[in-house]
Write a protein that holds these residues in place. Structure first.
Motif, PDB file in Angstrom:
ATOM      1  N   SER A  44       0.834  -1.201   0.000  1.00 41.97           N
ATOM      2  CA  SER A  44       0.000   0.000   0.000  1.00 41.97           C
ATOM      3  C   SER A  44       0.861   1.240   0.000  1.00 41.97           C
ATOM      4  O   SER A  44       1.881   1.314   0.677  1.00 41.97           O
ATOM      5  CB  SER A  44      -0.911   0.020   1.238  1.00 41.97           C
ATOM      6  N   PHE A  61      -0.439   3.956   1.048  1.00 38.96           N
ATOM      7  CA  PHE A  61      -1.068   4.778   2.080  1.00 38.96           C
ATOM      8  C   PHE A  61      -0.262   4.627   3.362  1.00 38.96           C
ATOM      9  O   PHE A  61      -0.271   3.571   3.997  1.00 38.96           O
ATOM     10  CB  PHE A  61      -2.520   4.340   2.285  1.00 38.96           C
ATOM     11  N   TYR A 115      -2.674  -0.285   4.894  1.00 40.56           N
ATOM     12  CA  TYR A 115      -1.801   0.872   5.127  1.00 40.56           C
ATOM     13  C   TYR A 115      -0.644   0.461   6.013  1.00 40.56           C
ATOM     14  O   TYR A 115      -0.634  -0.634   6.584  1.00 40.56           O
ATOM     15  CB  TYR A 115      -2.578   2.032   5.757  1.00 40.56           C
ATOM     16  N   SER A 119       1.050   9.988   3.761  1.00 41.72           N
ATOM     17  CA  SER A 119      -0.331  10.322   3.397  1.00 41.72           C
ATOM     18  C   SER A 119      -1.004  11.147   4.481  1.00 41.72           C
ATOM     19  O   SER A 119      -1.778  12.062   4.186  1.00 41.72           O
ATOM     20  CB  SER A 119      -1.142   9.037   3.165  1.00 41.72           C
ATOM     21  N   TYR A 159      -8.508   4.750   8.765  1.00 40.25           N
ATOM     22  CA  TYR A 159      -7.423   4.593   7.788  1.00 40.25           C
ATOM     23  C   TYR A 159      -7.737   3.496   6.786  1.00 40.25           C
ATOM     24  O   TYR A 159      -7.435   3.630   5.587  1.00 40.25           O
ATOM     25  CB  TYR A 159      -6.105   4.290   8.512  1.00 40.25           C
ATOM     26  N   ALA A 196      -7.996   4.120   2.821  1.00 41.11           N
ATOM     27  CA  ALA A 196      -7.150   3.333   1.931  1.00 41.11           C
ATOM     28  C   ALA A 196      -7.983   2.612   0.874  1.00 41.11           C
ATOM     29  O   ALA A 196      -7.593   2.524  -0.289  1.00 41.11           O
ATOM     30  CB  ALA A 196      -6.325   2.333   2.734  1.00 41.11           C
TER      31      ALA A 196
END
Length: 205
Positions: free
Chosen positions: A2, A4, A108, A129, A197, A201
């Motif tokens: 990821s 993120f 994430y 992010s 989160y 994501a």
């Protein structure tokens, strides 16, 4: 994998480690800047070779590792020396954190960066992010430092003053956990942020 990535930061004794442990318990990968900094100057590394080139072999311990006490003496009160050391270590830390987070499984990942505000904030870490600040009132922070490190109020205050101010950290925050209560109270805060989160994501995919 990821892209993120959440940066977590906070002042001394704010409870950053308690927060990151709870994220890890939820299956989130946490890359730690302190660990990355040690790896950056590990024996045999290019980073350590550059430190020796800059500061001389007297910063080495008998086993060839970095003598951290000697290194602190070199840079203590010497702004130019500190900047030279940071120019060697910080880029390697940033690269290692980003690589670890990008390679992490899950929705994430987290980069735990204690000195994020001091180290350039978003400009130094443009790939973050969001930034989560673990915040505590200064009087609570001071009491925790005194209890944890067994120091008096004056030294505790100096340790706090050596870092970015509370306002400077909050100025770069997207999210804040106020950790002035018990450690158990963190569970609900972390769980709520984890849900947020993961939702963000999922929208980014």
């Amino acid at each position: 994998m990821s892209g993120f990535i959440i940066g977590i930061t906070g002042g001394v004794a704010s409870g950053k480690s308690e927060v990151t442990r709870r994220f890890e318990a939820l299956g989130v990968t946490v890359a730690d800047a302190d660990l990355a900094a040690r790896v950056a100057v590990a024996p045999g590394s290019q980073g350590l070779a550059e430190v020796v080139e800059q500061f001389g072999r007297d910063v080495l311990a008998a086993d060839g590792s970095l003598d951290r006490a000697a290194m602190r003496r070199h840079v203590f009160g010497d702004e130019a020396a500190r900047r030279r050391l940071e120019a060697i270590v910080h880029p390697r830390v940033r690269a290692a954190l980003r690589e670890a987070c990008l390679a992490a499984p899950g929705a994430y990942a987290i980069a735990a960066i204690p000195l994020l505000a001091e180290g350039g904030g978003r400009e130094a870490y443009p790939w973050l992010s969001r930034i989560l600040v673990v915040d505590v009132p200064t009087d609570v922070q001071r009491s925790r430092v005194m209890a944890r490190d067994r120091v008096d109020a004056e030294l505790a205050q100096r340790m706090i003053a050596a870092q970015a101010t509370r306002d400077q950290r909050l100025a770069i925050a997207d999210d804040v956990i106020v950790n002035s209560g018990t450690v158990d109270a963190l569970d609900a805060h972390v769980a709520a942020l984890d849900r947020r989160y993961r939702a963000i994501a999922a929208q980014r995919v």
